[in-house]
Design a protein around this motif. Structure first.
Motif, PDB file in Angstrom:
ATOM      1  N   ASN A   1       4.273 -61.389   4.341  1.00  0.00           N
ATOM      2  CA  ASN A   1       3.301 -61.388   5.363  1.00  0.00           C
ATOM      3  C   ASN A   1       2.960 -62.382   6.124  1.00  0.00           C
ATOM      4  O   ASN A   1       3.237 -63.767   5.544  1.00  0.00           O
ATOM      5  CB  ASN A   1       1.319 -61.293   4.793  1.00  0.00           C
ATOM      6  CG  ASN A   1       1.790 -59.746   4.295  1.00  0.00           C
ATOM      7  OD1 ASN A   1       2.401 -58.806   5.122  1.00  0.00           O
ATOM      8  ND2 ASN A   1       1.409 -59.589   3.313  1.00  0.00           N
ATOM      9  N   ARG A   2       2.711 -63.328   6.845  1.00  0.00           N
ATOM     10  CA  ARG A   2       2.115 -63.813   8.415  1.00  0.00           C
ATOM     11  C   ARG A   2       0.554 -63.577   8.361  1.00  0.00           C
ATOM     12  O   ARG A   2       0.163 -63.805   8.589  1.00  0.00           O
ATOM     13  CB  ARG A   2       2.779 -63.734   9.378  1.00  0.00           C
ATOM     14  CG  ARG A   2       4.313 -63.476   8.833  1.00  0.00           C
ATOM     15  CD  ARG A   2       5.125 -64.575   8.738  1.00  0.00           C
ATOM     16  NE  ARG A   2       5.319 -66.125  10.432  1.00  0.00           N
ATOM     17  CZ  ARG A   2       6.368 -65.821  10.890  1.00  0.00           C
ATOM     18  NH1 ARG A   2       7.295 -64.701  10.909  1.00  0.00           N
ATOM     19  NH2 ARG A   2       6.447 -66.054  12.211  1.00  0.00           N
ATOM     20  N   GLY A   3       0.283 -65.564   8.566  1.00  0.00           N
ATOM     21  CA  GLY A   3      -0.999 -66.266   8.796  1.00  0.00           C
ATOM     22  C   GLY A   3      -2.071 -66.159   8.023  1.00  0.00           C
ATOM     23  O   GLY A   3      -1.171 -67.510   7.204  1.00  0.00           O
ATOM     24  N   ILE A   4      -2.873 -65.897   8.355  1.00  0.00           N
ATOM     25  CA  ILE A   4      -3.909 -66.426   7.156  1.00  0.00           C
ATOM     26  C   ILE A   4      -3.686 -65.465   6.063  1.00  0.00           C
ATOM     27  O   ILE A   4      -4.362 -64.144   6.624  1.00  0.00           O
ATOM     28  CB  ILE A   4      -5.029 -66.952   7.777  1.00  0.00           C
ATOM     29  CG1 ILE A   4      -4.823 -67.918   8.617  1.00  0.00           C
ATOM     30  CG2 ILE A   4      -6.188 -66.919   6.677  1.00  0.00           C
ATOM     31  CD1 ILE A   4      -6.340 -68.214   9.476  1.00  0.00           C
ATOM     32  N   LEU A   5      -3.916 -66.028   4.894  1.00  0.00           N
ATOM     33  CA  LEU A   5      -3.096 -65.015   3.201  1.00  0.00           C
ATOM     34  C   LEU A   5      -4.680 -65.235   2.499  1.00  0.00           C
ATOM     35  O   LEU A   5      -4.579 -66.604   1.909  1.00  0.00           O
ATOM     36  CB  LEU A   5      -2.271 -65.486   2.803  1.00  0.00           C
ATOM     37  CG  LEU A   5      -0.872 -65.272   3.472  1.00  0.00           C
ATOM     38  CD1 LEU A   5       1.024 -65.879   2.639  1.00  0.00           C
ATOM     39  CD2 LEU A   5      -0.491 -64.600   4.062  1.00  0.00           C
ATOM     40  N   ARG A   6      -5.209 -63.841   2.406  1.00  0.00           N
ATOM     41  CA  ARG A   6      -6.505 -63.849   1.688  1.00  0.00           C
ATOM     42  C   ARG A   6      -6.337 -62.871   0.354  1.00  0.00           C
ATOM     43  O   ARG A   6      -5.173 -62.019   0.193  1.00  0.00           O
ATOM     44  CB  ARG A   6      -7.392 -63.409   2.154  1.00  0.00           C
ATOM     45  CG  ARG A   6      -7.956 -64.423   3.222  1.00  0.00           C
ATOM     46  CD  ARG A   6      -8.775 -63.619   4.297  1.00  0.00           C
ATOM     47  NE  ARG A   6      -8.544 -62.445   4.803  1.00  0.00           N
ATOM     48  CZ  ARG A   6      -9.203 -61.555   5.475  1.00  0.00           C
ATOM     49  NH1 ARG A   6     -10.403 -61.640   6.347  1.00  0.00           N
ATOM     50  NH2 ARG A   6      -8.603 -60.796   6.117  1.00  0.00           N
ATOM     51  N   GLY A   7      -6.741 -63.569  -0.660  1.00  0.00           N
ATOM     52  CA  GLY A   7      -6.870 -62.652  -2.010  1.00  0.00           C
ATOM     53  C   GLY A   7      -5.770 -62.247  -2.657  1.00  0.00           C
ATOM     54  O   GLY A   7      -4.976 -62.906  -2.732  1.00  0.00           O
ATOM     55  N   GLN A   8      -5.797 -60.636  -2.967  1.00  0.00           N
ATOM     56  CA  GLN A   8      -3.934 -60.788  -3.861  1.00  0.00           C
ATOM     57  C   GLN A   8      -2.928 -61.008  -3.038  1.00  0.00           C
ATOM     58  O   GLN A   8      -3.108 -60.046  -2.380  1.00  0.00           O
ATOM     59  CB  GLN A   8      -4.382 -59.496  -5.438  1.00  0.00           C
ATOM     60  CG  GLN A   8      -3.508 -59.349  -6.122  1.00  0.00           C
ATOM     61  CD  GLN A   8      -2.837 -60.083  -6.864  1.00  0.00           C
ATOM     62  OE1 GLN A   8      -3.910 -59.919  -7.739  1.00  0.00           O
ATOM     63  NE2 GLN A   8      -1.920 -60.826  -7.064  1.00  0.00           N
ATOM     64  N   GLN A   9      -2.042 -61.623  -3.925  1.00  0.00           N
ATOM     65  CA  GLN A   9      -0.648 -61.797  -3.167  1.00  0.00           C
ATOM     66  C   GLN A   9       0.148 -60.748  -4.006  1.00  0.00           C
ATOM     67  O   GLN A   9       0.344 -60.525  -5.198  1.00  0.00           O
ATOM     68  CB  GLN A   9      -0.349 -62.903  -3.056  1.00  0.00           C
ATOM     69  CG  GLN A   9      -1.054 -63.933  -1.988  1.00  0.00           C
ATOM     70  CD  GLN A   9      -1.685 -63.275  -0.665  1.00  0.00           C
ATOM     71  OE1 GLN A   9      -0.256 -63.203   0.062  1.00  0.00           O
ATOM     72  NE2 GLN A   9      -2.421 -63.087  -0.303  1.00  0.00           N
ATOM     73  N   TYR A  10       0.959 -59.612  -2.873  1.00  0.00           N
ATOM     74  CA  TYR A  10       2.332 -59.241  -3.803  1.00  0.00           C
ATOM     75  C   TYR A  10       3.537 -59.799  -2.945  1.00  0.00           C
ATOM     76  O   TYR A  10       3.766 -60.596  -2.024  1.00  0.00           O
ATOM     77  CB  TYR A  10       2.077 -57.966  -3.298  1.00  0.00           C
ATOM     78  CG  TYR A  10       1.037 -56.741  -3.588  1.00  0.00           C
ATOM     79  CD1 TYR A  10       1.262 -56.127  -4.816  1.00  0.00           C
ATOM     80  CD2 TYR A  10      -0.871 -57.493  -2.829  1.00  0.00           C
ATOM     81  CE1 TYR A  10       0.016 -55.572  -5.539  1.00  0.00           C
ATOM     82  CE2 TYR A  10      -1.587 -56.739  -3.399  1.00  0.00           C
ATOM     83  CZ  TYR A  10      -1.691 -55.717  -4.428  1.00  0.00           C
ATOM     84  OH  TYR A  10      -2.776 -55.134  -5.029  1.00  0.00           O
ATOM     85  N   GLY A  11       4.172 -59.631  -4.206  1.00  0.00           N
ATOM     86  CA  GLY A  11       5.281 -59.858  -3.985  1.00  0.00           C
ATOM     87  C   GLY A  11       7.068 -59.934  -4.368  1.00  0.00           C
ATOM     88  O   GLY A  11       6.931 -58.873  -5.306  1.00  0.00           O
ATOM     89  N   LEU A  12       8.270 -60.670  -4.369  1.00  0.00           N
ATOM     90  CA  LEU A  12       8.901 -60.699  -5.508  1.00  0.00           C
ATOM     91  C   LEU A  12       9.248 -60.741  -6.603  1.00  0.00           C
ATOM     92  O   LEU A  12       7.991 -61.902  -7.002  1.00  0.00           O
ATOM     93  CB  LEU A  12      10.192 -60.881  -5.231  1.00  0.00           C
ATOM     94  CG  LEU A  12      10.754 -60.595  -3.647  1.00  0.00           C
ATOM     95  CD1 LEU A  12      11.860 -61.406  -3.125  1.00  0.00           C
ATOM     96  CD2 LEU A  12      10.928 -59.487  -3.889  1.00  0.00           C
TER      97      LEU A  12
END
Length: 561
Positions: free
Chosen positions: A359-370
């Protein structure tokens, strides 16, 4: 061109990282010389280093830190009591307690003086070149010297004037420094080209830098005083921004984040940028600096991750909330772009590697990824990449979710790894093996949206022409049509324009300069309560003071340090 040995007497202030006055011998070879360089190669060999300083200047811990972490926009705490402590320099930077030996200011100074030194070298040689483009190169070298000098005046309150390479540099401050920079831009402008890439200074780019200079003229003439904005200066801002807009060369980007993508060398919104195309070995620090160490943006590279660096402050985040309540700030496409499309609370997801983009921009809360296990990314049964909730595995805290919180400060809780909403503005370069280097996104120095916003500000300051200013602001907003454009504003004043510049230009090394010009740099935010006006400019590094100590009274420290 005959072989020339140019003995250039230069002081510390215009020499690559030197700590004293010395002789710098530049040897230039012509076609008949041992090196066999042609006139073209010789000329290019002097103009290329003029620009080559820019990537280092715009490293994450140099100019970006000076311009962002010293403001209400960014904060870098001592993460988990183990990371980014750095002897407290980032804490001092944010709270306006910076000193004469701190690395962000010292490194910024060094790269600015390095850039000026290289400009002086080019200016001393290019007039003798018979290469067809040498006249344009000479104008670019002069304009780049003015640009580096403008940044030095903005950050440190001084410039160094040297017309003859064998002369001793003269230190200038205030009105003299401002006039020198203005005259240098004006002298270079007629010989600049319009048909160059945005990695070189074009005629239009210098118009934009002149607009920026005139907009800040009141500060540069008297950095500690109450700004006395002059109508004549604001009219010049309007004149130069009008010329850029009327040129028709540039266009506002429908997708906001495309301006900061890997392939942005073709983006028509950018007027001047740090050229980082593939063959130039640029850096990816703008993209990785704020991300978590457990965010891995590239399925191809298991070592490419973030570094748990700075976050935006709760104060800056609240400006977005207050502007859009009761709606979420994400209604503004400049705030966030959802590339993963994972709903909160979702379980594991399988995404083909070619389609995985953070995701791009301002990242909030629980993050998901590899998910990385034993040095490899976990895959689904069908071979796709497993995308799941992230935890701080790289910090040996698998029990601690990568769940970014609004709170970020210098307390124990506010300094923990998940504290603070993060910024993912520049694309994480698809070729960055380590996450740190090989960035291909050109770093924006000047773009069309800023031209419109500078013109809007000048119209307000010149004669309070709110309707015209509002039209410029809404032109920028309405252009972001790739998704849903932000709603038009119905009114404008200087406070709202300051807020709008924050929304449009965050993380672009403009916030400190903006805060000073709008009279907000002495305000309180997060962990900053210092109201000392002398902190508007940074101290001259102690290494520079020491290096010039053999010339009494030559380089005087700024007040308050």
């Amino acid at each position: 061109m005959k072989t020339i040995i140019s003995k250039i007497s230069v002081c510390l202030t215009v020499v690559l990282l030197l700590a004293g006055c010395t002789k710098l011998n530049e040897k230039i070879l012509d076609e008949s010389s041992a090196g066999g360089q042609t006139e073209k190669e010789t000329a290019e060999g002097f103009i290329a280093p003029v620009y080559a300083t820019l990537p280092n200047l715009f490293l994450h811990t140099n100019y970006l830190a000076v311009q962002e972490i010293s403001t209400d926009e960014a904060i870098l705490p001592y993460r988990g009591g183990t990371d980014w402590g750095d002897n407290g320099i980032y804490i001092a930077l944010h709270s306006h307690n910076f000193g004469t030996t701190d690395a962000p200011g010292r490194n910024t100074w060094n790269f600015l003086t390095q850039g000026i030194s290289r400009c002086v070298s080019a200016i001393s040689v290019l007039p003798t070149s018979s290469f067809a483009s040498a006249k344009t190169f000479l104008a670019e070298a002069k304009a780049m010297r003015a640009y580096y000098s403008m940044v030095m005046l903005d950050v440190f309150g001084v410039v160094f004037i040297k017309e003859n390479p064998n002369d001793f540099s003269r230190v200038a401050r205030g009105t003299e420094a401002y006039e020198y920079i203005r005259n240098e831009f004006l002298a270079a402008e007629p010989d600049l080209a319009s048909d160059v890439t945005h990695g070189r200074l074009s005629k239009e780019a210098v118009w934009g830098l002149l607009a920026r200079l005139y907009l800040n003229a009141a500060i540069y003439r008297d950095v500690y005083g109450a700004p006395a904005f002059q109508r004549e200066d604001m009219n010049k801002v309007i004149e130069y921004t009008d010329k850029i807009i009327a040129s028709g060369k540039y266009a506002l980007s429908p997708e906001y984040f495309a301006i900061f993508d890997d392939n942005n060398n073709t983006n028509k919104e950018i007027i001047f940028a740090v050229d980082q195309r593939a063959d130039l070995n640029g850096h990816n620090r703008m993209a990785y600096f704020s991300l978590s160490g457990d965010q891995f943006p590239l399925p191809e590279y298991v070592a490419a991750n973030g570094t748990d660096g700075p976050a935006i402050t709760s104060d800056f985040y609240r400006t977005w909330v207050n502007a859009y309540t009761p709606a979420d700030p994400a209604v503004d496409p400049r705030f966030f772009k959802d590339n993963l499309k994972i709903k909160p609370g979702s379980g594991d997801t399988c995404i083909p590697a070619a389609q995985f983009n953070i995701n791009r921009g301002i990242l909030r809360g629980q993050q998901y990824g590899l998910i990385r296990r034993s040095g490899a990314f976990v895959k689904c049964a069908n071979g796709d990449m497993l995308v799941s909730k992230l935890a701080h595995d790289t910090r040996n805290r698998p029990d601690l979710p990568v769940n970014f919180t609004e709170q970020v400060d210098f307390s124990t809780a506010g300094s923990n790894y998940p504290s603070g909403y993060r910024v993912s503005k520049y694309e994480f370069s698809r070729k960055s093996v380590s996450g740190r280097n090989f960035g291909e996104a050109n770093i924006v120095i000047l773009r069309l949206a800023d031209i419109y916003l500078m013109r809007a500000e000048a119209k307000l300051r010149a004669n309070n022409d709110a309707p015209a200013a509002l039209a410029d602001v809404n032109t920028v907003r309405a252009a972001r049509t790739a998704r849903t454009a932000p709603p038009a504003l119905t009114t404008i004043n200087l406070d709202l324009l300051f807020r709008e510049r924050g929304f449009e230009l965050y993380w672009e090394c403009l916030r400190r300069t903006d805060m000073i010009r709008f009279g907000k740099y002495e305000d309180s935010w997060t962990e900053k309560s210092n109201t000392d006006k002398q902190k508007r400019i940074f101290p001259i590094p102690q290494t520079a003071i020491d290096g010039a100590s053999n010339v009494p009274g030559y380089l005087v420290q700024n007040p308050g340090y």
